[in-house]
Design a protein around this motif. Structure first.
Motif, PDB file in Angstrom:
ATOM      1  N   VAL A 199      47.931 -19.727  80.493  1.00 17.75           N
ATOM      2  CA  VAL A 199      48.338 -18.420  81.425  1.00 17.75           C
ATOM      3  C   VAL A 199      47.916 -18.583  82.491  1.00 17.75           C
ATOM      4  CG1 VAL A 199      48.559 -15.909  81.283  1.00 17.75           C
ATOM      5  CG2 VAL A 199      48.734 -17.094  79.112  1.00 17.75           C
ATOM      6  N   GLY A 200      48.558 -18.157  83.684  1.00 21.46           N
ATOM      7  CA  GLY A 200      48.094 -18.118  85.060  1.00 21.46           C
ATOM      8  C   GLY A 200      48.763 -17.368  85.838  1.00 21.46           C
ATOM      9  N   PRO A 201      48.197 -16.779  87.284  1.00 17.18           N
ATOM     10  CA  PRO A 201      48.817 -15.901  87.989  1.00 17.18           C
ATOM     11  C   PRO A 201      50.053 -16.496  88.752  1.00 17.18           C
ATOM     12  CG  PRO A 201      46.912 -16.815  88.950  1.00 17.18           C
ATOM     13  CD  PRO A 201      46.886 -17.089  87.551  1.00 17.18           C
ATOM     14  N   SER A 202      51.032 -15.651  88.964  1.00  9.95           N
ATOM     15  CA  SER A 202      52.349 -16.248  89.594  1.00  9.95           C
ATOM     16  C   SER A 202      52.471 -15.442  90.887  1.00  9.95           C
ATOM     17  CB  SER A 202      53.441 -16.170  88.734  1.00  9.95           C
ATOM     18  OG  SER A 202      54.686 -16.321  89.365  1.00  9.95           O
ATOM     19  N   ALA A 203      53.264 -16.276  91.910  1.00 13.69           N
ATOM     20  CA  ALA A 203      53.404 -15.548  93.179  1.00 13.69           C
ATOM     21  C   ALA A 203      54.791 -15.397  93.283  1.00 13.69           C
ATOM     22  CB  ALA A 203      53.064 -16.544  94.145  1.00 13.69           C
ATOM     23  N   ALA A 204      55.669 -15.529  92.378  1.00 14.13           N
ATOM     24  CA  ALA A 204      57.034 -15.457  92.352  1.00 14.13           C
ATOM     25  C   ALA A 204      57.337 -14.189  91.694  1.00 14.13           C
ATOM     26  CB  ALA A 204      57.890 -16.521  91.539  1.00 14.13           C
ATOM     27  N   PRO A 205      58.345 -13.514  92.163  1.00 10.96           N
ATOM     28  CA  PRO A 205      58.845 -12.310  91.641  1.00 10.96           C
ATOM     29  C   PRO A 205      58.996 -12.371  89.843  1.00 10.96           C
ATOM     30  CG  PRO A 205      60.870 -13.178  93.053  1.00 10.96           C
ATOM     31  CD  PRO A 205      59.475 -13.988  93.213  1.00 10.96           C
ATOM     32  N   GLN A 206      59.506 -13.376  89.580  1.00  3.98           N
ATOM     33  CA  GLN A 206      59.827 -13.539  88.142  1.00  3.98           C
ATOM     34  C   GLN A 206      59.041 -14.946  87.412  1.00  3.98           C
ATOM     35  OE1 GLN A 206      64.250 -14.390  87.944  1.00  3.98           O
ATOM     36  NE2 GLN A 206      64.349 -11.880  87.927  1.00  3.98           N
ATOM     37  N   PRO A 207      57.969 -14.376  86.992  1.00  3.07           N
ATOM     38  CA  PRO A 207      56.893 -15.343  86.619  1.00  3.07           C
ATOM     39  C   PRO A 207      57.811 -16.290  85.701  1.00  3.07           C
ATOM     40  CG  PRO A 207      56.027 -13.216  86.581  1.00  3.07           C
ATOM     41  CD  PRO A 207      57.406 -13.209  86.725  1.00  3.07           C
ATOM     42  N   ARG A 208      57.419 -17.463  85.407  1.00  5.06           N
ATOM     43  CA  ARG A 208      57.874 -18.644  84.408  1.00  5.06           C
ATOM     44  C   ARG A 208      57.483 -18.405  83.038  1.00  5.06           C
ATOM     45  NH1 ARG A 208      57.773 -24.735  87.145  1.00  5.06           N
ATOM     46  NH2 ARG A 208      59.276 -24.147  88.947  1.00  5.06           N
ATOM     47  N   ARG A 209      58.476 -18.729  81.988  1.00  2.00           N
ATOM     48  CA  ARG A 209      58.258 -18.554  80.620  1.00  2.00           C
ATOM     49  C   ARG A 209      58.816 -19.841  80.198  1.00  2.00           C
ATOM     50  NH1 ARG A 209      55.442 -14.804  82.554  1.00  2.00           N
ATOM     51  NH2 ARG A 209      55.590 -12.854  81.559  1.00  2.00           N
ATOM     52  N   THR A 210      57.858 -20.842  80.070  1.00  4.58           N
ATOM     53  CA  THR A 210      58.458 -22.073  79.658  1.00  4.58           C
ATOM     54  C   THR A 210      57.689 -22.526  78.282  1.00  4.58           C
ATOM     55  OG1 THR A 210      58.138 -22.849  82.041  1.00  4.58           O
ATOM     56  CG2 THR A 210      58.154 -24.582  80.133  1.00  4.58           C
ATOM     57  N   THR A 211      58.687 -22.901  77.129  1.00  2.00           N
ATOM     58  CA  THR A 211      58.207 -23.476  75.987  1.00  2.00           C
ATOM     59  C   THR A 211      58.548 -24.936  75.602  1.00  2.00           C
ATOM     60  OG1 THR A 211      60.145 -22.744  74.862  1.00  2.00           O
ATOM     61  CG2 THR A 211      58.210 -21.085  75.035  1.00  2.00           C
ATOM     62  N   SER A 212      57.715 -25.382  74.759  1.00  6.40           N
ATOM     63  CA  SER A 212      58.095 -26.623  74.255  1.00  6.40           C
ATOM     64  C   SER A 212      57.885 -26.625  72.768  1.00  6.40           C
ATOM     65  CB  SER A 212      57.462 -27.832  75.074  1.00  6.40           C
ATOM     66  OG  SER A 212      57.736 -29.291  74.335  1.00  6.40           O
ATOM     67  N   GLY A 213      58.747 -27.096  71.856  1.00  9.96           N
ATOM     68  CA  GLY A 213      58.547 -27.266  70.259  1.00  9.96           C
ATOM     69  C   GLY A 213      58.358 -25.901  69.660  1.00  9.96           C
ATOM     70  N   LEU A 214      58.996 -24.727  70.495  1.00 12.72           N
ATOM     71  CA  LEU A 214      58.959 -23.389  69.795  1.00 12.72           C
ATOM     72  C   LEU A 214      60.378 -22.779  70.443  1.00 12.72           C
ATOM     73  CD1 LEU A 214      55.250 -22.594  70.572  1.00 12.72           C
ATOM     74  CD2 LEU A 214      56.181 -22.517  68.416  1.00 12.72           C
ATOM     75  N   GLU A 215      60.707 -21.688  69.671  1.00  9.48           N
ATOM     76  CA  GLU A 215      62.172 -21.272  70.003  1.00  9.48           C
ATOM     77  C   GLU A 215      61.571 -20.561  71.171  1.00  9.48           C
ATOM     78  OE1 GLU A 215      63.883 -19.216  66.764  1.00  9.48           O
ATOM     79  OE2 GLU A 215      64.332 -20.951  65.844  1.00  9.48           O
TER      80      GLU A 215
END
Length: 466
Positions: A315-331
């Protein structure tokens, strides 16, 4: 009115070649199985009178029928025997399906070699490769056995001729989509051809008491190519899958008339072929020199087998208006739900944070048992505070922030204790009449210090993240 009724009666009918659904008029899509282009004219149905014919063998009381000929024989590969329920039953027809390049042919060549080493005359028929190509792979995987016979055929009549000449007790057809029935119209791999070829091979297996393994292709959606009836005709349906970027493979039984249909076998693709993995837990848990923030271990169930899996979060800060939510191996939907519960029920604000959540070793966790591990891993990453290295978390997280119970809790904890874990966070809502062991019983039996968490805040507190 009588004339119209006569015309309606003589009007030709249309039927689906895949499932048999009938219609009075032609349509492009079957109304039963939803398949496209399978409805064809078959003529008006006619009432036929069936007369008695000769029987293959007289009926007898079921208790007097000998079951000796149907006893399973071990294949020599323990993980495959585990899935099949002890081994291959003579006369059984097994369908093994998987994506291209997953290792179906390599696995079955090894099975055929082990069968031949066990004294069974085995015939491997390849419809996709030449005999020389299969021989080359057999030399690389040490599958050169005297009782293993090899043929390259695509005509079903030629296959039957090879069976007559070799008289095998074990037959491998690679693959059923490449075989053509000489008396059936259509290209190999078509619905009609696949159905008729499979039906003929099933009759051959039952009449001659030969164990037959068919390799099946899959569609881009992952379903077995061909008519759905194909899965009904055979006795066992096995799915062979795995991550293309990892050597780990799993065989799952989706249908089994002779054993459990919820069992899995684990394999590893290596340079010399494919080898069985009797204890795959170590593949999904990484070893750290020192505790690392953002990691948590859970125990998933693959069939009846408990497997430990590590969940990692960053988890880290985001400069984008819509922060990323990335998954691998999980729904991704379940991870998004857990993040929402963390924000609303546990006070962990993640609206302006980018979140990456993944599993170790390419394993895919589809059951909700990993919810609690995801929540603890994310909280650990946010606080930059590692949890105890001997801790596991098992539980489903609800929208109200409660931690719900999961099935097979005692099996999961027993596996964790066997691998050296000392503390477990488990759901608190274990009913008194449940067959699952109570937390105190588990602690005495396996030596695990268990904390029964009623909600997510309590679970985070038990993990030292409050």
């Amino acid at each position: 009115m009588a004339k119209a009724a006569t015309q309606a009666k003589g009007k030709p009918a249309y039927a689906c070649s895949e499932c048999g659904w009938t219609s009075a008029r032609w349509i492009g899509r079957c109304g039963e199985c939803q398949a496209w282009g399978t409805v064809a004219e078959v003529g008006a149905p006619k009432a036929a009178r069936i007369t008695a014919g000769p029987v293959s063998s007289p009926a007898m009381p079921i208790a007097k029928v000998s079951a000796i000929e149907a006893e399973s024989r071990a294949t020599g590969i323990g993980e495959l025997d585990r899935v099949l329920g002890g081994g291959v039953v003579p006369g059984a027809v097994i369908l093994l399906a998987g994506e291209p390049g997953v290792g179906k042919s390599t696995l079955l060549l090894e099975v055929a070699a082990q069968s031949a080493r066990g004294g069974q005359r085995t015939l491997y028929v390849s419809g996709e490769e030449s005999a020389a190509q299969v021989r080359l792979r057999a030399g690389r995987t040490d599958a050169l056995v005297d009782d293993l016979f090899l043929a390259a055929e695509t005509d079903l009549g030629a296959v039957v001729g090879q069976v007559d000449a070799v008289e095998p007790s074990f037959l491998v057809i690679d693959s059923v989509q490449t075989m053509a029935h000489p008396e059936v119209d259509g290209a190999p791999g078509g619905v009609t051809q696949v159905r008729e070829v499979t039906g003929a091979l099933v009759r051959l297996a039952k009449e001659r008491n030969i164990a037959v393994v068919l390799v099946g292709h899959v569609t881009k959606d992952g379903a077995i190519a061909g008519p759905r009836m194909l899965e009904h005709l055979v006795d066992v349906v096995l799915a062979f899958d795995g991550d293309r970027h990892s050597g780990f493979r799993m065989v799952r039984a989706t249908k089994n008339r002779f054993g459990p249909s919820d069992e899995v076998g684990c394999f590893d693709m290596v340079d010399t072929g494919i080898v069985e993995v009797t204890d795959p837990t170590g593949l999904f848990v990484s070893e750290h020199a020192e505790p690392v923030a953002g990691t948590c271990v859970t125990v998933m169930m693959e069939g009846r087998r408990p497997l430990l899996a590590e969940v990692q979060a960053l988890v880290g800060p985001s400069a984008a208006p819509q922060p990323r939510r990335t998954t691998s191996g999980l729904e991704s939907s379940r991870v998004a739900m857990v993040l929402a519960v963390l924000g609303n029920r546990a006070g962990l604000k993640l609206t302006d944070q980018e979140v990456y959540v993944a599993t170790v070793g390419g394993v895919k966790i589809t059951e909700p048992v990993a919810d609690l591990a995801v929540a603890i891993a994310v909280a650990s990453s946010v606080m930059d505070k590692p949890i105890h290295p001997g801790l596991i978390a098992i539980g489903e997280v609800g929208l109200a922030g409660e931690v719900r119970r999961v099935g097979g809790l005692e099996k999961r904890l027993a596996e964790a204790a066997r691998l050296g874990f000392t503390k477990a966070i488990i759901p608190a809502d274990i009913p008194n009449r449940s067959r699952e062991a109570k937390p105190m019983d588990i602690q005495k039996k396996y030596g695990l210090r268990t904390f029964a968490a009623p909600d997510l805040r309590s679970a985070l507190s038990a993990a030292g993240l409050a």
